[in-house]
Design an enzyme around this catalytic site. Sequence first.
Site, PDB file in Angstrom:
ATOM      1  N   GLY A 138      19.944  -5.124  45.702  1.00 30.67           N
ATOM      2  CA  GLY A 138      19.539  -3.859  45.100  1.00 30.67           C
ATOM      3  C   GLY A 138      20.698  -2.898  44.955  1.00 30.67           C
ATOM      4  CB  CYS A 139      20.808   0.788  45.349  1.00 28.13           C
ATOM      5  SG  CYS A 139      19.456   1.205  44.210  1.00 28.13           S
ATOM      6  CB  ALA A 140      23.231  -2.173  49.291  1.00 29.43           C
ATOM      7  N   GLY A 141      24.204  -3.554  46.319  1.00 30.31           N
ATOM      8  CA  GLY A 141      24.946  -4.722  45.848  1.00 30.31           C
ATOM      9  C   GLY A 141      26.338  -4.436  45.347  1.00 30.31           C
TER      10      GLY A 141
END
Length: 388
Positions: A138-141
């Site tokens: 997700g956004c941490a990728g």
Amino acid sequence: MSRIVAVGTAVPPHILKQSDVKSYVEHTFSDSVERIDRYLSIFENTAIQQRRMSQPLEWFQEDHTFAERNQIYIEMACQLGEEAILRCLAQSGYHIREIDHLVFVSTTGLATPSIDAHLVHRLNMNPHIKRTPIWGLGCAGGVVGLTRALEFARACPDEKILLVAVELCGLTFRKNDRSKSNIVATSLFADGAAAVLVTGSEVPIRVPQDTYLHYHSSQSRVFPDSLDVMGWDIEDDGLKVVFSKEIPTLVKKEVGPVLRSYLQNHGLSCDDVQRWIAHPGGKKVLQAYEEITGLPAESFASASEILSDFGNMSSVTVLFVLQREMQNQHQSQEKGILLAMGPGFSAEFLLVEWLPVQQESQLAQPDHVPNRNSQYQRHFPDWEVELT
């Protein structure tokens, strides 16, 4: 030591104004969501002015199967990924055939062969290239993918590694999902791609600059009992968003102490970090960053600007912020930190530092650049792709 050399980005053609998306949601949901007006204020409170989507607004008014959405994902991911790669390499002086390792990050579609394999064929890359596809962060990728690329370059100092992140969040919109999470996601999510070239310390610098961005360290933290904070549920017609309203609170309560502890372990405080390269999940998340660091809103200006102009592109967004920061002037030994959260629930930190270029002699001479008569042609006789 490994360094970040260049960033290239790409966005799809359709620009959606936030006001138009708000009107669409009001029209589409008014007959099935009680007091829809209570939710419409979300669109003004996001601090987003416009976003880019792979499909026009009319596409979202129709029903679509998972298979249809995913086919569009594959086609657009390849197109945007290619554009981002070529823009990145055009700044670096390196040819597509010289890339040793391709790291691919995404969460908004599925493909086997993975998208990185498609890109290898589309761009006629080195057939011996190493590939590392990463899915589900997700956004941490963006931060995780960049960290892996930098670690690979540290372990293999003579290699050039390309990180590519592509997210088509708009394709996950399901108009029959009347949940508040879906409305919130509709007010935030957008599409985009980014490519980052990372090199090891033994790779010659071809594009002279006063300073380069070097990898210092990183840290990940997965929080207990948090699997339901964000992610996807798989439905027959696509990916259903899971989006907790507690995310800003979690940033303050859980992420803040971990961030401060991480910096303290390196003899730093938040005040010692000059550049904050944060994933702007939304306006409330940006405000939470300000609170946990004790810094003014100006410290997160680049993140705020990207959010306003492009929306939340999941893993790609922080790389857009990185690109904007790299376009600024920097003093030697300035420190920056990349910061993002994602499903897990997890937080990712990546500490970087601008250092001076040590020797002008490191710059590659023109005859080191591959051409039809070079050693690269002997190894790769089918060399066809040229940077434009």
